[in-house]
Design a protein around this motif. Structure first.
Motif, PDB file in Angstrom:
ATOM      1  N   ARG A 128       0.858  -1.182   0.000  1.00 49.96           N
ATOM      2  CA  ARG A 128       0.000   0.000   0.000  1.00 49.96           C
ATOM      3  C   ARG A 128       0.899   1.238   0.000  1.00 49.96           C
ATOM      4  O   ARG A 128       1.849   1.327   0.786  1.00 49.96           O
ATOM      5  CB  ARG A 128      -0.923   0.025   1.227  1.00 49.96           C
ATOM      6  CG  ARG A 128      -1.903  -1.146   1.287  1.00 49.96           C
ATOM      7  CD  ARG A 128      -2.902  -1.125   0.138  1.00 49.96           C
ATOM      8  NE  ARG A 128      -3.882  -2.211   0.231  1.00 49.96           N
ATOM      9  CZ  ARG A 128      -3.742  -3.408  -0.323  1.00 49.96           C
ATOM     10  NH1 ARG A 128      -2.642  -3.684  -1.016  1.00 49.96           N
ATOM     11  NH2 ARG A 128      -4.679  -4.319  -0.196  1.00 49.96           N
ATOM     12  N   CYS A 130       1.380   5.561  -0.039  1.00 52.91           N
ATOM     13  CA  CYS A 130       0.758   6.820   0.389  1.00 52.91           C
ATOM     14  C   CYS A 130       0.533   7.729  -0.822  1.00 52.91           C
ATOM     15  O   CYS A 130       1.444   7.913  -1.636  1.00 52.91           O
ATOM     16  CB  CYS A 130       1.665   7.512   1.407  1.00 52.91           C
ATOM     17  SG  CYS A 130       1.044   9.117   1.955  1.00 52.91           S
ATOM     18  N   ARG A 131      -0.657   8.273  -0.929  1.00 54.63           N
ATOM     19  CA  ARG A 131      -0.957   9.168  -2.058  1.00 54.63           C
ATOM     20  C   ARG A 131      -0.158  10.476  -1.965  1.00 54.63           C
ATOM     21  O   ARG A 131       0.121  11.101  -2.982  1.00 54.63           O
ATOM     22  CB  ARG A 131      -2.450   9.487  -2.111  1.00 54.63           C
ATOM     23  CG  ARG A 131      -3.310   8.336  -2.588  1.00 54.63           C
ATOM     24  CD  ARG A 131      -4.685   8.799  -3.011  1.00 54.63           C
ATOM     25  NE  ARG A 131      -5.551   7.680  -3.311  1.00 54.63           N
ATOM     26  CZ  ARG A 131      -5.577   7.040  -4.495  1.00 54.63           C
ATOM     27  NH1 ARG A 131      -4.775   7.431  -5.465  1.00 54.63           N
ATOM     28  NH2 ARG A 131      -6.409   6.028  -4.694  1.00 54.63           N
ATOM     29  N   GLY A 149      -5.467   1.936   6.197  1.00 59.80           N
ATOM     30  CA  GLY A 149      -5.717   2.883   5.117  1.00 59.80           C
ATOM     31  C   GLY A 149      -5.132   4.263   5.321  1.00 59.80           C
ATOM     32  O   GLY A 149      -5.337   5.153   4.490  1.00 59.80           O
ATOM     33  N   GLU A 157      -3.804   9.131   2.518  1.00 56.74           N
ATOM     34  CA  GLU A 157      -4.542   7.908   2.187  1.00 56.74           C
ATOM     35  C   GLU A 157      -3.596   6.877   1.586  1.00 56.74           C
ATOM     36  O   GLU A 157      -2.753   7.191   0.739  1.00 56.74           O
ATOM     37  CB  GLU A 157      -5.651   8.234   1.183  1.00 56.74           C
ATOM     38  CG  GLU A 157      -6.454   7.016   0.757  1.00 56.74           C
ATOM     39  CD  GLU A 157      -7.316   7.280  -0.464  1.00 56.74           C
ATOM     40  OE1 GLU A 157      -7.969   6.330  -0.939  1.00 56.74           O
ATOM     41  OE2 GLU A 157      -7.328   8.436  -0.950  1.00 56.74           O
ATOM     42  N   TYR A 159      -3.140   3.497  -0.748  1.00 57.92           N
ATOM     43  CA  TYR A 159      -3.877   2.849  -1.831  1.00 57.92           C
ATOM     44  C   TYR A 159      -3.014   1.762  -2.466  1.00 57.92           C
ATOM     45  O   TYR A 159      -1.789   1.699  -2.265  1.00 57.92           O
ATOM     46  CB  TYR A 159      -4.279   3.882  -2.890  1.00 57.92           C
ATOM     47  CG  TYR A 159      -3.143   4.361  -3.782  1.00 57.92           C
ATOM     48  CD1 TYR A 159      -3.021   3.898  -5.088  1.00 57.92           C
ATOM     49  CD2 TYR A 159      -2.179   5.256  -3.307  1.00 57.92           C
ATOM     50  CE1 TYR A 159      -1.976   4.312  -5.904  1.00 57.92           C
ATOM     51  CE2 TYR A 159      -1.142   5.678  -4.106  1.00 57.92           C
ATOM     52  CZ  TYR A 159      -1.044   5.207  -5.408  1.00 57.92           C
ATOM     53  OH  TYR A 159       0.000   5.614  -6.200  1.00 57.92           O
ATOM     54  N   GLN A 160      -3.658   0.902  -3.230  1.00 59.40           N
ATOM     55  CA  GLN A 160      -2.964  -0.158  -3.963  1.00 59.40           C
ATOM     56  C   GLN A 160      -2.802   0.291  -5.417  1.00 59.40           C
ATOM     57  O   GLN A 160      -3.785   0.621  -6.080  1.00 59.40           O
ATOM     58  CB  GLN A 160      -3.762  -1.461  -3.913  1.00 59.40           C
ATOM     59  CG  GLN A 160      -3.067  -2.623  -4.630  1.00 59.40           C
ATOM     60  CD  GLN A 160      -3.962  -3.857  -4.714  1.00 59.40           C
ATOM     61  OE1 GLN A 160      -5.086  -3.778  -5.194  1.00 59.40           O
ATOM     62  NE2 GLN A 160      -3.458  -4.992  -4.254  1.00 59.40           N
ATOM     63  N   ARG A 161      -1.574   0.301  -5.904  1.00 57.64           N
ATOM     64  CA  ARG A 161      -1.343   0.668  -7.305  1.00 57.64           C
ATOM     65  C   ARG A 161      -1.993  -0.369  -8.222  1.00 57.64           C
ATOM     66  O   ARG A 161      -2.074  -1.550  -7.885  1.00 57.64           O
ATOM     67  CB  ARG A 161       0.162   0.733  -7.605  1.00 57.64           C
ATOM     68  CG  ARG A 161       0.902   1.794  -6.825  1.00 57.64           C
ATOM     69  CD  ARG A 161       2.328   1.925  -7.294  1.00 57.64           C
ATOM     70  NE  ARG A 161       2.991   0.623  -7.429  1.00 57.64           N
ATOM     71  CZ  ARG A 161       4.284   0.485  -7.742  1.00 57.64           C
ATOM     72  NH1 ARG A 161       5.034   1.547  -7.951  1.00 57.64           N
ATOM     73  NH2 ARG A 161       4.809  -0.714  -7.842  1.00 57.64           N
ATOM     74  N   ASP A 162      -2.413   0.088  -9.400  1.00 59.79           N
ATOM     75  CA  ASP A 162      -3.055  -0.821 -10.362  1.00 59.79           C
ATOM     76  C   ASP A 162      -2.155  -1.998 -10.711  1.00 59.79           C
ATOM     77  O   ASP A 162      -2.623  -3.127 -10.850  1.00 59.79           O
ATOM     78  CB  ASP A 162      -3.434  -0.067 -11.643  1.00 59.79           C
ATOM     79  CG  ASP A 162      -4.582   0.908 -11.433  1.00 59.79           C
ATOM     80  OD1 ASP A 162      -5.290   0.763 -10.407  1.00 59.79           O
ATOM     81  OD2 ASP A 162      -4.763   1.813 -12.269  1.00 59.79           O
ATOM     82  N   SER A 165      -2.126  -5.127  -8.309  1.00 61.72           N
ATOM     83  CA  SER A 165      -3.301  -5.982  -8.099  1.00 61.72           C
ATOM     84  C   SER A 165      -2.927  -7.437  -8.380  1.00 61.72           C
ATOM     85  O   SER A 165      -1.996  -7.725  -9.134  1.00 61.72           O
ATOM     86  CB  SER A 165      -4.447  -5.569  -9.023  1.00 61.72           C
ATOM     87  OG  SER A 165      -4.151  -5.896 -10.369  1.00 61.72           O
TER      88      SER A 165
END
Length: 220
Positions: A128, A130-131, A149, A157, A159-162, A165
């Motif tokens: 994950r 950080c934005r 999160g 926030e 997030y999971q990079r595309d 996945s």
């Protein structure tokens, strides 16, 4: 020593490459760094590579090989190097053999970082970012944030990079098995492959790799 580092995505090649190169006092030559340096410096090879990338096309092996050749010919690589991300396929491996032969050099070892496929998926899909700052990286299992999160450092926030996945990771693994894994058999035929487990603490893996490389060198 002249070493090629191989292993699937998520095996920890980048981390181990930096550590091993520092321990062995040889330059770490990364394909990604080569591309970034040539493009940012606007070398002829960089301009050529960028022209393909801008069209959404794969950069031909010949361009990658020429970039690697230029880097290996620099003074700091006279006593050896650690290649990370090159060669990526058997054609590139054959080209590397040809380059080394013209200089009367040879590889000392091909270090294969072995890790189970399920562990690769777990490592990458669990990351994950950080934005606010992409250098703040967490992992849902290995280094979870204090609050789900939310970045521990700045409160941004997570997030999971595309491309992290699970589906994308499995696609990357398939590409590795099809394109890059065959170079292991290519180098096994030359008696150069040293395989170690890439499971466990980072320091332990580094120690394991150094011992295996030095043992290989002593046996030559």
């Amino acid at each position: 020593m002249r070493i090629v580092l191989v292993g699937p995505p998520g095996a920890g090649k980048g981390t181990q490459a930096v550590r091993l190169a520092a321990e062995l006092k040889i330059p770490h030559i990364s394909t990604g760094d080569l591309f970034r340096a040539n493009i940012s410096q606007q070398t002829e090879l960089g301009k050529l590579a960028k022209s393909y990338m801008d069209r959404g096309e794969l950069v031909p092996d010949s361009v990658t090989i020429d970039m690697a050749k230029d880097r290996m010919e620099q003074k700091d690589a006279e006593g050896g190097f650690l290649l990370d991300g090159f060669p990526r396929n058997v054609d590139q491996a054959e080209a590397l053999d040809g380059l080394l032969e013209t200089e009367d050099f040879k590889l000392d070892a091909v270090l294969d970082l072995e890790v189970p496929e399920d562990e690769v998926v777990k490592r990458i899909a669990g990351r994950r970012i950080c934005r606010n700052d992409s250098s703040h990286v967490f992992h849902v299992t290995y280094s979870p944030p204090k609050k789900q999160g939310v970045c521990d450092v700045c409160g941004g926030e997570l997030y999971q990079r595309d491309d992290d996945s699970e589906d994308t990771v499995r696609t990357r693994l398939e590409v590795y098995h099809t394109q890059t894994e065959p170079i292991i058999d290519y180098y096994k035929a030359q008696g150069l492959v040293v395989t170690i487990s890439s499971l466990g603490p980072v320091d332990e893996i580094t120690k394991r790799a150094l011992e295996a490389l030095r043992r290989e060198k002593a046996e030559q």
